[in-house]
Design a protein around this motif. Structure first.
Motif, PDB file in Angstrom:
ATOM      1  N   TRP A  11      36.818  41.958  38.978  1.00 56.48           N
ATOM      2  CA  TRP A  11      38.129  41.206  38.634  1.00 56.48           C
ATOM      3  C   TRP A  11      39.244  41.301  39.549  1.00 56.48           C
ATOM      4  O   TRP A  11      39.828  40.280  40.063  1.00 56.48           O
ATOM      5  CB  TRP A  11      38.419  41.655  37.189  1.00 56.48           C
ATOM      6  CG  TRP A  11      39.757  40.555  36.713  1.00 56.48           C
ATOM      7  CD1 TRP A  11      39.912  39.286  36.489  1.00 56.48           C
ATOM      8  CD2 TRP A  11      40.942  41.330  36.333  1.00 56.48           C
ATOM      9  NE1 TRP A  11      41.093  39.075  35.998  1.00 56.48           N
ATOM     10  CE2 TRP A  11      41.865  39.974  35.713  1.00 56.48           C
ATOM     11  CE3 TRP A  11      41.453  42.538  35.925  1.00 56.48           C
ATOM     12  CZ2 TRP A  11      42.995  40.401  35.371  1.00 56.48           C
ATOM     13  CZ3 TRP A  11      42.528  42.882  35.562  1.00 56.48           C
ATOM     14  CH2 TRP A  11      43.602  41.421  35.104  1.00 56.48           C
ATOM     15  N   ILE A  12      39.370  42.627  40.098  1.00 55.84           N
ATOM     16  CA  ILE A  12      40.394  42.963  40.838  1.00 55.84           C
ATOM     17  C   ILE A  12      40.048  42.269  42.510  1.00 55.84           C
ATOM     18  O   ILE A  12      40.816  41.773  43.035  1.00 55.84           O
ATOM     19  CB  ILE A  12      40.814  44.536  41.042  1.00 55.84           C
ATOM     20  CG1 ILE A  12      41.407  44.873  39.798  1.00 55.84           C
ATOM     21  CG2 ILE A  12      41.698  44.815  42.257  1.00 55.84           C
ATOM     22  CD1 ILE A  12      41.543  46.355  39.579  1.00 55.84           C
ATOM     23  N   ARG A  13      38.846  42.700  42.806  1.00 55.11           N
ATOM     24  CA  ARG A  13      38.348  41.934  44.191  1.00 55.11           C
ATOM     25  C   ARG A  13      38.524  40.614  44.300  1.00 55.11           C
ATOM     26  O   ARG A  13      38.625  40.011  45.286  1.00 55.11           O
ATOM     27  CB  ARG A  13      36.932  42.536  44.324  1.00 55.11           C
ATOM     28  CG  ARG A  13      36.961  44.084  44.465  1.00 55.11           C
ATOM     29  CD  ARG A  13      35.434  44.645  44.774  1.00 55.11           C
ATOM     30  NE  ARG A  13      35.083  44.289  46.115  1.00 55.11           N
ATOM     31  CZ  ARG A  13      35.561  45.244  47.238  1.00 55.11           C
ATOM     32  NH1 ARG A  13      36.045  46.278  46.661  1.00 55.11           N
ATOM     33  NH2 ARG A  13      35.113  44.882  48.568  1.00 55.11           N
ATOM     34  N   LYS A  14      38.397  39.914  43.280  1.00 52.51           N
ATOM     35  CA  LYS A  14      38.361  38.436  43.094  1.00 52.51           C
ATOM     36  C   LYS A  14      39.839  38.233  43.619  1.00 52.51           C
ATOM     37  O   LYS A  14      40.123  37.209  44.013  1.00 52.51           O
ATOM     38  CB  LYS A  14      37.991  37.724  41.920  1.00 52.51           C
ATOM     39  CG  LYS A  14      36.576  37.764  41.809  1.00 52.51           C
ATOM     40  CD  LYS A  14      36.138  37.071  40.488  1.00 52.51           C
ATOM     41  CE  LYS A  14      34.769  37.181  40.251  1.00 52.51           C
ATOM     42  NZ  LYS A  14      34.331  36.758  38.716  1.00 52.51           N
ATOM     43  N   VAL A  15      40.859  38.678  42.828  1.00 50.66           N
ATOM     44  CA  VAL A  15      42.121  38.444  43.213  1.00 50.66           C
ATOM     45  C   VAL A  15      42.625  38.809  44.581  1.00 50.66           C
ATOM     46  O   VAL A  15      43.249  37.902  45.468  1.00 50.66           O
ATOM     47  CB  VAL A  15      43.033  39.231  42.313  1.00 50.66           C
ATOM     48  CG1 VAL A  15      44.640  39.314  43.003  1.00 50.66           C
ATOM     49  CG2 VAL A  15      43.028  38.801  40.934  1.00 50.66           C
ATOM     50  N   LYS A  16      41.995  39.737  45.427  1.00 51.96           N
ATOM     51  CA  LYS A  16      42.203  40.036  46.547  1.00 51.96           C
ATOM     52  C   LYS A  16      41.558  38.828  47.700  1.00 51.96           C
ATOM     53  O   LYS A  16      42.349  38.904  48.733  1.00 51.96           O
ATOM     54  CB  LYS A  16      41.223  41.421  46.945  1.00 51.96           C
ATOM     55  CG  LYS A  16      41.662  41.714  48.435  1.00 51.96           C
ATOM     56  CD  LYS A  16      40.774  43.104  48.714  1.00 51.96           C
ATOM     57  CE  LYS A  16      41.067  43.617  50.194  1.00 51.96           C
ATOM     58  NZ  LYS A  16      40.125  44.620  50.511  1.00 51.96           N
ATOM     59  N   ALA A  17      40.558  38.460  47.083  1.00 50.71           N
ATOM     60  CA  ALA A  17      40.048  37.365  48.150  1.00 50.71           C
ATOM     61  C   ALA A  17      41.097  36.186  47.999  1.00 50.71           C
ATOM     62  O   ALA A  17      41.197  35.444  48.831  1.00 50.71           O
ATOM     63  CB  ALA A  17      38.429  37.163  47.624  1.00 50.71           C
TER      64      ALA A  17
END
Length: 345
Positions: A339-345
């Motif tokens: 979930w956090i990595r999707k925000v980063k992208a």
């Protein structure tokens, strides 16, 4: 420069104001990976203390800290490797190899304790460096390399020691030193062992190296984007090799802590070390995809795992439910990371 930076800053501020509460939480978790395990640990302590007040008693907390020490130490090395998007399945095998070699040299060959200790640490460095060479020079996946060396190191340890345990009265005092208790508030109070102090020092040193040194920045960069790191001039293979060797060094020191904790050297002392160290790292917020996390979260992750084990045991819950709870935590931790990595992208 002033005419271009002001609008950019204003646009960033506007975008920040447009974030939903969920997006703000995502950005906080991305910037501070140790936040979520810290919240889980506090909640676990509160809940288990409510279920059984003995959980927060000095002796129970002392035992929890001692039981966490070895896995927490191994998880430091595992964290370094996972930060580079790798994984180490030979954690326990390297530690047992270092333990049995140093103890056998002391009991059967009568070598001084300091020499046996150094041999154990150097064995850890050599085994870690071998893993690193196979990953960087032979270009084998870390999973395959460490799966193979897991069997090799375990077999060497068993063959050299004959599969026999070595008791503490056969060992020099220095190898047992990590088991000595320190009671800062007097007899019957909360206590720690010297081995816990060694583990705490490891966390301070590795945490400082990751956050304050060029080497630490390179470790994160290689884990996040190896090709981009190579184009930026970072010696990717050299960084990876140093990470595996550093992890081996930590496993060698952990062997010393393990002897003090167990009061003996046994080839069967830590049968679940690989899974336990990976679990602590994942629950602690370090991404299995590399480039995000740190040792503070790992320490919290190790404490969470042991808190669940101790808390559920004191509450009279079967061990199967403890395993179930840890499994749920791992899946939740990986889901949050995605979930956090999707925000980063």
């Amino acid at each position: 420069m002033a005419t271009t930076s002001a609008p950019t800053g204003a646009a960033q501020e506007l975008a920040k104001r447009r974030q939903t509460p969920a997006q703000r939480v995502q950005h906080v978790l991305h910037s501070y990976p140790a936040v979520s395990p810290a919240v889980i640990l506090v909640l676990a302590v509160v809940v288990f203390t409510a279920l059984n007040p003995n959980f927060a008693q000095p002796n129970a907390l002392s035992l929890l800290v001692q039981q966490t020490a070895v896995v927490a130490a191994l998880a430091i090395g595992q964290t370094l490797i996972i930060l580079t998007a790798g994984i180490d399945l030979s954690v326990g095998a390297i530690t047992i190899l270092a333990t049995m070699l140093s103890a056998t040299l002391a009991s059967e060959n009568g070598l001084p304790g300091i020499l046996c200790l150094l041999v154990g640490v150097l064995v850890g460095v050599g085994a870690g460096a071998l893993n690193g060479l196979l990953v960087t020079r032979v270009n084998l996946p870390p999973f395959i390399v460490t799966l193979g060396t897991l069997s090799i190191f375990t077999a060497i340890a068993l063959l050299y020691s004959g599969g026999q345990s070595i008791q503490d009265d056969e060992l020099p005092g220095l190898l047992n030193w990590t088991g000595e208790a320190i009671r800062p508030f007097g007899p019957g109070s909360f206590y720690i062992t010297t081995g816990v102090l060694v583990v705490a020092l490891l966390y301070v040193v590795v945490g400082f190296a990751l956050s304050q040194s060029a080497w630490g920045r390179h470790v994160y960069a290689v884990g996040d984007d190896p090709e981009g790191s190579r184009l930026a001039g970072i010696q990717v293979k050299r960084v990876l090799l140093s990470v595996y060797a550093a992890a081996g060094l930590i496993y060698g020191i952990t062997a010393w802590v393990l002897i003090g904790r167990a009061g003996a050297a046994s080839p069967n002392a830590i049968t679940d070390a690989n899974l336990a160290s990976i679990t602590a790292v994942v629950i602690g917020g370090t991404s299995l995809f590399g480039g995000r996390g740190g040792v503070l979260g790992t320490l919290l992750g190790a404490l969470i795992v042991q808190s669940f084990a101790s808390g559920l045991s004191l509450a009279g819950v079967d061990d199967q439910f403890r395993v179930l709870a840890i499994g749920v935590l791992v899946i939740v931790a990986v889901s949050v990371d995605q979930w956090i990595r999707k925000v980063k992208a």
